[in-house]
Design a protein around this motif. Structure first.
Motif, PDB file in Angstrom:
ATOM      1  N   UNK A  19     -14.219   3.938  -1.137  1.00 58.10           N
ATOM      2  CA  UNK A  19     -13.715   4.463   0.127  1.00 58.10           C
ATOM      3  C   UNK A  19     -12.432   3.783   0.567  1.00 58.10           C
ATOM      4  N   UNK A  20     -11.741   3.120  -0.361  1.00 61.01           N
ATOM      5  CA  UNK A  20     -10.476   2.459  -0.034  1.00 61.01           C
ATOM      6  C   UNK A  20      -9.303   3.406  -0.194  1.00 61.01           C
ATOM      7  N   UNK A  21      -9.569   4.705  -0.331  1.00 60.28           N
ATOM      8  CA  UNK A  21      -8.521   5.672  -0.618  1.00 60.28           C
ATOM      9  C   UNK A  21      -7.389   5.673   0.405  1.00 60.28           C
ATOM     10  N   UNK A  22      -7.647   5.601   1.720  1.00 63.53           N
ATOM     11  CA  UNK A  22      -6.519   5.600   2.674  1.00 63.53           C
ATOM     12  C   UNK A  22      -5.532   4.459   2.426  1.00 63.53           C
ATOM     13  N   UNK A  23      -6.056   3.263   2.191  1.00 63.55           N
ATOM     14  CA  UNK A  23      -5.164   2.136   1.946  1.00 63.55           C
ATOM     15  C   UNK A  23      -4.458   2.268   0.605  1.00 63.55           C
ATOM     16  N   UNK A  24      -5.154   2.791  -0.398  1.00 59.95           N
ATOM     17  CA  UNK A  24      -4.516   3.016  -1.700  1.00 59.95           C
ATOM     18  C   UNK A  24      -3.399   4.060  -1.580  1.00 59.95           C
ATOM     19  N   UNK A  25      -3.592   5.037  -0.710  1.00 56.04           N
ATOM     20  CA  UNK A  25      -2.548   6.039  -0.484  1.00 56.04           C
ATOM     21  C   UNK A  25      -1.291   5.376   0.077  1.00 56.04           C
ATOM     22  N   UNK A 198      -9.715   9.615  -7.195  1.00 53.51           N
ATOM     23  CA  UNK A 198      -9.116   8.470  -6.509  1.00 53.51           C
ATOM     24  C   UNK A 198      -7.759   8.119  -7.112  1.00 53.51           C
ATOM     25  N   UNK A 199      -7.520   8.528  -8.375  1.00 56.95           N
ATOM     26  CA  UNK A 199      -6.230   8.255  -9.002  1.00 56.95           C
ATOM     27  C   UNK A 199      -5.168   9.238  -8.540  1.00 56.95           C
TER      28      UNK A 199
END
Length: 586
Positions: A19-25, A198-199
């Motif tokens: 669920x770290x997708x926003x920060x990874x974005x 997620x990638x």
């Protein structure tokens, strides 16, 4: 234990979760900015001096140079490269897309700053000295290194190092060609060799950012000027079939010659670079269009301004010199030359078709664009990359249908008829490095150890009092972690400890006195106990399995930082947890 973690540790632990997708974005956007800035500097370092020095103030006008200058300029560049690369360690000299794949598959995506500078300087000198080269291959390395170094600076998990590396690659391709979709597909198909939700998001954002930065500086036009192109009728199918076969054959010859040259290349650096300088100089004397990146010649082929004999000569000359350059270790790129060869052979197909069947054949520029996509995709064995590049360069979705046919036939011809696999994995095989494409291994590389770790653990000292043990058992942990001198040494099943406490007769046999207190030696009592070693929270599940196999262990304790302190413990991961993860996770 969670509340005591510092904010930066909590951030890194958060990034280890799905669920770290926003920060990874957000990191994808930042990576796109960093990479596109790097690629702009690389491009300016090439075009700026050439615009000033070459006649007509045009960075590809090598043809206007005096013949003797054309002869000795590549040799001077090779001499400079030999001096610089001799000063570097052998590890620093490794550059290009094959180096990126090697670091991704064998070094967890950790790119080195030294190789970054070697690629930047080497790519610039190759282009400035008029050697036959491309700027996209070096751009891929520079983009990958930008993303990797950024991820390492933030101490991100291994999977996210891979992710930002791929984001840098996508931004580099996007910034080079002004093709954001092709950048994403290239990163996923050629570099990561896999797809996951997620990638996609960070890589897409990085690629879009790269394109936006390029458009802000150079405008929204793609790398090549392209006339309106579309398929006229089904009567063109024979021409498309023949072109696909020709492009596959050319790609197979290109790959074979690259690999053959690399396998017999002299070990001595000065000899290799001397050969590069001599070969490029002699060819530049005879055919000056081979000098530099050559996109001016590609545009001429697209607009049908070259004769069939010229196209044939240019295609084989470019194939010959570029394959020798790559095999001898030139720190330049080959994607640009692939497009050059494809445009020439495709244009040749169009000229021949218009000569013998003008009613059925399309314009030569139409076949030149199809040839560019087919040559690149066949050499890389990346059909989607070729198709997306074709669509974005032409801005015309109608060209996709014939493009699919030509690209697929070219790929099949190269791989199945001529038995030549993708270029860069073939070059890695010469070093004894085989790329692994196991779906299970890819899945494990994309998951951090925390995805399969058990966090419901409690810590006890090797010598613990009954009160301390009972207090821990009340919280019903899945495992008891045993520590000694502040270091984690093993894990123990709580059920075995509880069973011992309930059996007073057996318990009395194991009690011993330490500092006037009765304690149990948790490393001695009967129970289901596993020795453990520490692994960093940034590691992925494949790294965990490799460590377990190397050390003949079933359990690892997960820590932030580099030590195995009880204060840095985040959980434990067992071999059976990893196997359950790839078997049953959705």
């Amino acid at each position: 234990m969670e509340s005591k973690l510092r904010p930066i540790i909590r951030l890194r632990r958060y990034l280890a979760q799905a669920d770290a997708l926003p920060l990874l974005a957000v990191l994808g956007v930042i990576c796109g900015l960093v990479t596109s800035g790097t690629i702009l500097l690389f491009r300016i370092a090439i075009e700026g001096p050439l615009n000033f020095l070459l006649p007509g103030n045009h960075h590809e006008n090598f043809e206007a140079l005096d013949p003797m200058v054309r002869l000795f300029l590549p040799l001077a560049g090779a001499f400079m490269l030999a001096i610089i690369f001799t000063w570097m360690s052998p590890q620093m000299r490794s550059v290009g897309i094959s180096h990126v794949l090697e670091r991704l598959n064998k070094h967890q995506g950790h790119m080195q700053a030294g190789n970054f500078f070697a690629q930047f300087i080497g790519g610039v000198i190759c282009a400035l000295s008029g050697q036959s080269t491309g700027r996209e291959g070096p751009a891929v390395h520079l983009g990958a290194a930008s993303g990797s170094l950024m991820a390492r600076k933030l101490h991100l998990p291994t999977h996210h190092v891979h992710l930002l590396l791929a984001s840098g690659v996508a931004a580099a391709i996007s910034a080079s060609f002004n093709t954001p979709i092709a950048g994403v597909i290239f990163a996923m198909e050629v570099i990561i060799a896999g797809y996951s939700l997620i990638s996609f998001i960070p890589i897409i954002l990085a690629s879009v950012t790269g394109a936006l930065v390029t458009r802000a500086i150079y405008g929204s036009e793609p790398a090549f000027s392209v006339p309106p192109l579309e398929m006229r009728s089904l009567l063109e199918l024979p021409f498309l079939l023949v072109e696909g076969f020709l492009m596959g054959a050319m790609a197979a010859l290109f790959i074979w010659l690259c690999v053959k040259t690399a396998s017999i290349a002299p070990k001595n650096l000065w000899i290799r670079f001397g050969l590069i300088g001599i070969l490029n100089g002699v060819l530049a004397l005879a055919i000056p269009q081979m000098m530099g990146i050559g996109y001016d010649t590609v545009n001429l082929a697209i607009f049908g301004e070259l004769t069939w004999l010229t196209l044939l000569m240019f295609a084989f000359a470019k194939l010959f010199i570029t394959s020798l350059n790559l095999g001898l270790g030139q720190p330049g790129g080959v994607i640009g030359p692939m497009l050059f060869i494809g445009a020439c052979i495709g244009g040749l197909m169009g000229e021949v078709g218009n000569l013998f069947a003008p009613e059925q054949a399309n314009a030569s520029g139409y076949y030149a664009m199809l040839g560019m996509a087919a040559m690149m995709s066949a050499c890389l064995q990346a059909p989607l990359t070729g198709l997306m590049t074709l669509m974005e360069l032409t801005g015309n979705p109608n060209i996709i249908l014939p493009g699919m046919l030509v690209v697929v036939i070219a790929n099949l011809t190269t791989s199945e008829l001529f038995k030549q696999k993708a270029l860069f994995p073939r070059l890695l095989l010469l070093k004894g490095l085989a790329m692994k494409n196991s779906p299970v291994e890819q899945m494990l590389r994309q998951a951090t150890v925390m995805n399969a770790a058990n966090r419901n653990v409690k810590i006890l000292n090797k010598f613990s009092t009954l009160d301390a043990i009972n207090e821990v058992l009340k919280s019903e942990p899945d495992w008891i972690v045993i520590e000694q001198n502040d270091d984690v040494i093993a894990i123990l099943s709580p059920a075995d400890v509880a069973a011992l406490l309930l059996d007073e007769e057996q318990l009395s046999q194991w009690l011993q006195t330490e500092n006037e207190e009765q304690v149990l030696n948790l490393m001695a009592i009967p129970g289901n106990r596993f020795p453990t070693k520490s692994i960093r929270v940034q590691s992925n599940l494949q790294e965990a399995l490799d460590m377990m196999s190397a050390d003949n262990m079933e359990t690892l304790s997960v820590h932030y930082g580099t030590g195995s302190s009880r204060h840095s413990l985040l959980g434990v991961v067992r071999q059976e947890n990893i196997h359950k993860y790839y078997r049953y996770s959705s």
